[in-house]
Enzyme design. Structure first.
Site, PDB file in Angstrom:
ATOM      1  N   HIS A   7       9.593   7.423  16.498  1.00  0.00           N
ATOM      2  CA  HIS A   7       8.444   7.310  15.585  1.00  0.00           C
ATOM      3  C   HIS A   7       7.401   6.332  16.112  1.00  0.00           C
ATOM      4  O   HIS A   7       6.850   5.534  15.373  1.00  0.00           O
ATOM      5  CB  HIS A   7       8.932   6.890  14.191  1.00  0.00           C
ATOM      6  CG  HIS A   7       7.849   6.855  13.140  1.00  0.00           C
ATOM      7  ND1 HIS A   7       7.070   7.956  12.839  1.00  0.00           N
ATOM      8  CD2 HIS A   7       7.414   5.860  12.333  1.00  0.00           C
ATOM      9  CE1 HIS A   7       6.206   7.623  11.886  1.00  0.00           C
ATOM     10  NE2 HIS A   7       6.394   6.359  11.562  1.00  0.00           N
TER      11      HIS A   7
ATOM     12  N   ASP B 120       5.060  12.128  10.912  1.00  0.00           N
ATOM     13  CA  ASP B 120       4.724  12.826  12.155  1.00  0.00           C
ATOM     14  C   ASP B 120       4.662  14.332  11.920  1.00  0.00           C
ATOM     15  O   ASP B 120       3.835  15.034  12.507  1.00  0.00           O
ATOM     16  CB  ASP B 120       5.760  12.508  13.243  1.00  0.00           C
ATOM     17  CG  ASP B 120       5.810  11.022  13.566  1.00  0.00           C
ATOM     18  OD1 ASP B 120       4.741  10.384  13.575  1.00  0.00           O
ATOM     19  OD2 ASP B 120       6.909  10.495  13.799  1.00  0.00           O
TER      20      ASP B 120
ATOM     21  N   THR C 242       9.675   0.995   7.214  1.00  0.00           N
ATOM     22  CA  THR C 242       9.091  -0.166   7.893  1.00  0.00           C
ATOM     23  C   THR C 242       9.097   0.014   9.409  1.00  0.00           C
ATOM     24  O   THR C 242      10.114   0.369  10.002  1.00  0.00           O
ATOM     25  CB  THR C 242       9.888  -1.429   7.523  1.00  0.00           C
ATOM     26  OG1 THR C 242       9.915  -1.555   6.097  1.00  0.00           O
ATOM     27  CG2 THR C 242       9.277  -2.675   8.144  1.00  0.00           C
TER      28      THR C 242
ATOM     29  N   GLY D 118       0.805  -1.219   0.000  1.00  0.00           N
ATOM     30  CA  GLY D 118       0.000   0.000   0.000  1.00  0.00           C
ATOM     31  C   GLY D 118       0.835   1.264   0.000  1.00  0.00           C
ATOM     32  O   GLY D 118       0.529   2.232  -0.711  1.00  0.00           O
ATOM     33  N   ILE D 119       1.887   1.278   0.799  1.00  0.00           N
ATOM     34  CA  ILE D 119       2.793   2.433   0.790  1.00  0.00           C
ATOM     35  C   ILE D 119       3.612   2.431  -0.495  1.00  0.00           C
ATOM     36  O   ILE D 119       3.732   3.449  -1.177  1.00  0.00           O
ATOM     37  CB  ILE D 119       3.741   2.415   2.005  1.00  0.00           C
ATOM     38  CG1 ILE D 119       2.956   2.559   3.309  1.00  0.00           C
ATOM     39  CG2 ILE D 119       4.800   3.518   1.888  1.00  0.00           C
ATOM     40  CD1 ILE D 119       3.772   2.288   4.562  1.00  0.00           C
TER      41      ILE D 119
END
Length: 312
Positions: free
Chosen positions: A177, A150, A118, A11-12
């Site tokens: 993150h 972010d 990832t 998807g990414i």
């Protein structure tokens, strides 16, 4: 300029590949790799878009062909979060994937800038660093955890809250993150008045938990893919501009001076060799100082889990 995307059928990866096909400088090449057999077809699909960026796709267990001669490698391979999962739950599956892919990076394009997407990023970057170090090719200026999402979220949420144009909001987000390690420096946003500390705390928590917001909204159908792709594209294009001589500042999760942790998300000036300068955090509010100190044990534990995965 050659950019390789590992995990390009996900998807990414597919959304990131589209953004790069549209925005990389003319004459660039885009190399897509995934274990999924659809990957050459994704490349074929993208190749029909009329931009001067050549796209190739590779499937199978070995990414070597995709990596040969790459200047930038973006790694989004691995499993995504599902409802109820934490980023730490992903570690067991994704750690091995990052290790094997980084070993191939060390073989095929040891001088490339490497961006890790990832999750859990806090640990995956440590894994990649230790793999590159064992191969004798580690350059801390060229390994990044991509935390740009972010920043995108912080820019968006601040603009919504204060009625601003989101493209004119700038804010550093430091730390790591995941969860409490994500610390937006709201005190440093220009031309914004905060009504109370409660407002700052609530917005900080929303930024920290925004990934879960998306996972729950997708109701088991995945995690943040489109916004993450845009974040990764923004960071990759910053690396491209820097490689061409522009002075670009972005926040990224990098190995700096180790003041807070071995790896830490902070503003950096990018140059032709990756990080050119580690920038200071500036003045922090009392709330931010407290939040920074409170996150360090978690962040350092995440990093150690990555180091221990490689070193035992």
């Amino acid at each position: 300029m050659k950019v390789a995307v590992l995990g390009a059928a996900g998807g990414i990866g597919q959304a990131l590949a589209l953004l790069l096909k549209l925005q990389l400088p003319a004459g660039s090449s885009l190399s897509l790799y995934d274990v999924a057999p659809v990957t050459p077809g994704v490349a074929k699909d993208l190749s029909h878009i009329p931009t001067d960026v050549v796209v190739e796709g590779f499937a199978g267990t070995d990414p070597s062909e995709a990596l040969k001669g790459a200047d930038i490698v973006l790694i989004s391979a691995g499993v995504a979060r599902k409802p109820g999962m934490t980023r730490a739950d992903l570690f067991g599956v994704n750690a091995g994937i990052i290790r094997s892919l980084t070993e191939k990076v060390a073989e095929q394009c040891p001088k490339a800038c490497v961006g890790i997407i990832t999750n859990p990023v806090n640990a995956m970057v440590a894994i990649a660093a230790e793999v590159l170090k064992k191969a004798g090719v580690y350059d801390k200026r060229k390994l990044f955890g991509i935390t740009t999402l972010d920043i995108l979220r912080a820019e968006t949420f601040i603009a919504e809250l204060k009625g601003l144009d989101p493209t004119r909001v700038t804010i550093p987000v430091i730390g790591g993150h995941s969860g409490v390690t994500i610390l937006p420096l709201l005190s440093q946003v220009q031309n914004v008045e905060w009504s109370s500390e409660e407002e700052i705390i609530a917005l900080t928590h929303r930024i920290q938990n925004a990934g879960t917001e998306v996972v729950e909204a997708k109701a088991g159908g995945g995690s943040a893919t489109l916004s993450m792709a845009q974040a990764a594209a923004r960071f990759a294009l910053a690396l491209v501009k820097a490689s061409q001589g522009a002075k670009v500042v972005e926040c990224a999760y990098v190995e700096g001076d180790g003041k807070y942790a071995r790896f830490f998300a902070q503003p950096v000036r990018l140059g032709t060799e990756g990080v050119e300068e580690y920038l200071t955090l500036g003045k922090l509010s009392a709330f931010e100082e407290k939040a920074l100190n409170a996150m360090l044990e978690t962040l350092q534990g995440d990093i150690k889990s990555g180091e221990d995965f490689i070193n035992g």
